[in-house]
Write a protein that holds these residues in place. Structure first.
Motif, short mmCIF file in Angstrom:
data_model
loop_
_atom_site.label_atom_id
_atom_site.label_comp_id
_atom_site.label_asym_id
_atom_site.label_seq_id
_atom_site.Cartn_x
_atom_site.Cartn_y
_atom_site.Cartn_z
N ALA A 1 0.86 -1.18 0.00
CA ALA A 1 0.00 0.00 0.00
C ALA A 1 0.90 1.22 0.00
N ALA A 2 0.36 2.33 -0.47
CA ALA A 2 1.14 3.57 -0.48
C ALA A 2 0.20 4.77 -0.52
N TRP A 3 0.71 5.87 -0.01
CA TRP A 3 0.02 7.15 -0.08
C TRP A 3 0.49 7.89 -1.33
N PHE A 4 -0.47 8.44 -2.07
CA PHE A 4 -0.15 9.18 -3.29
C PHE A 4 -0.89 10.51 -3.31
N GLY A 5 -0.22 11.55 -3.84
CA GLY A 5 -0.92 12.78 -4.16
C GLY A 5 -1.88 12.48 -5.30
N LEU A 6 -2.85 13.35 -5.52
CA LEU A 6 -3.89 13.06 -6.51
C LEU A 6 -3.35 12.88 -7.92
N ASP A 7 -2.35 13.66 -8.33
CA ASP A 7 -1.81 13.52 -9.68
C ASP A 7 -1.17 12.14 -9.89
N GLU A 8 -0.35 11.72 -8.93
CA GLU A 8 0.27 10.40 -9.07
C GLU A 8 -0.76 9.29 -8.91
N ALA A 9 -1.73 9.47 -8.03
CA ALA A 9 -2.79 8.47 -7.85
C ALA A 9 -3.53 8.22 -9.16
N ARG A 10 -3.76 9.27 -9.94
CA ARG A 10 -4.44 9.12 -11.23
C ARG A 10 -3.65 8.24 -12.20
N GLN A 11 -2.33 8.25 -12.07
CA GLN A 11 -1.48 7.43 -12.92
C GLN A 11 -1.45 5.97 -12.47
N ARG A 12 -1.61 5.75 -11.18
CA ARG A 12 -1.47 4.40 -10.62
C ARG A 12 -2.78 3.62 -10.53
N ILE A 13 -3.89 4.32 -10.29
CA ILE A 13 -5.16 3.66 -9.99
C ILE A 13 -5.76 3.01 -11.23
N ASN A 14 -6.52 1.95 -11.01
CA ASN A 14 -7.30 1.33 -12.08
C ASN A 14 -8.06 2.45 -12.79
N PRO A 15 -7.95 2.58 -14.11
CA PRO A 15 -8.56 3.72 -14.81
C PRO A 15 -10.04 3.93 -14.51
N ALA A 16 -10.78 2.87 -14.30
CA ALA A 16 -12.21 3.02 -14.00
C ALA A 16 -12.44 3.65 -12.64
N GLN A 17 -11.48 3.51 -11.74
CA GLN A 17 -11.62 4.07 -10.39
C GLN A 17 -11.13 5.52 -10.31
N ALA A 18 -10.52 6.04 -11.36
CA ALA A 18 -9.98 7.40 -11.33
C ALA A 18 -11.07 8.43 -11.04
#
Length: 150
Positions: free
Chosen positions: A125-142
């Motif tokens: 698990a990791a903490w991400f800022g919103l910009d990086e989270a958008r790159q990492r997350i399943n696209p449908a969950q963005a």
């Protein structure tokens, strides 16, 4: 009928907004990163309360239960590429992402080997800022990230 899941998008302010995402364990995701991360979530049984299931899955996948007095804010539903519907909830909180302990599952691996191996459902698990989270997350969950911020 498509599978239905429920999960929690945990966030914190440090002072920037960060979200907690989990990476699926097992051999299929071992070499995947961008687009593979997710909110902690799990499948609902017919008639089961989505908020209750979201709390259970969060605890199973992180090893940390959300305190009962932590309110969950509904973020609505999203539909993933394979048809799975995810009921998502937001909660403000904090935890040590490096200290998660996930439940496990068994899988015959390698395929057709006759050997069963045990893998963590979540390997990190990791903490991400919103910009990086958008790159990492399943696209449908963005879209859940957009719903988190007013």
């Amino acid at each position: 009928m498509p599978a239905v899941s429920a999960g929690v998008l945990l966030y914190r302010r440090t002072p920037a907004l960060e979200v907690l995402l989990v990476h699926p364990g097992g051999p299929f995701f071992a070499r995947k990163d961008a687009g593979a991360w997710s909110i902690p979530k799990g499948e609902l049984e017919p008639g089961e309360d989505p908020e209750a299931r979201a709390r259970i899955e969060f605890a199973e996948e992180t090893g940390t239960a959300l305190p009962g007095d932590v309110p969950l804010r509904p973020l609505g539903e999203i539909k993933q590429k394979g048809g799975k519907v995810v009921h998502a909830f937001a909660a403000e909180g904090d935890l040590d992402a490096d200290a998660i302990v996930s439940n496990t599952f068994e899988l015959q691996w390698p395929p057709r080997s006759g050997r069963t191996q045990t893998f963590p459902e979540v390997d990190r698990a990791a903490w991400f800022g919103l910009d990086e989270a958008r790159q990492r997350i399943n696209p449908a969950q963005a879209g859940l990230l957009d719903r988190l911020t007013p």
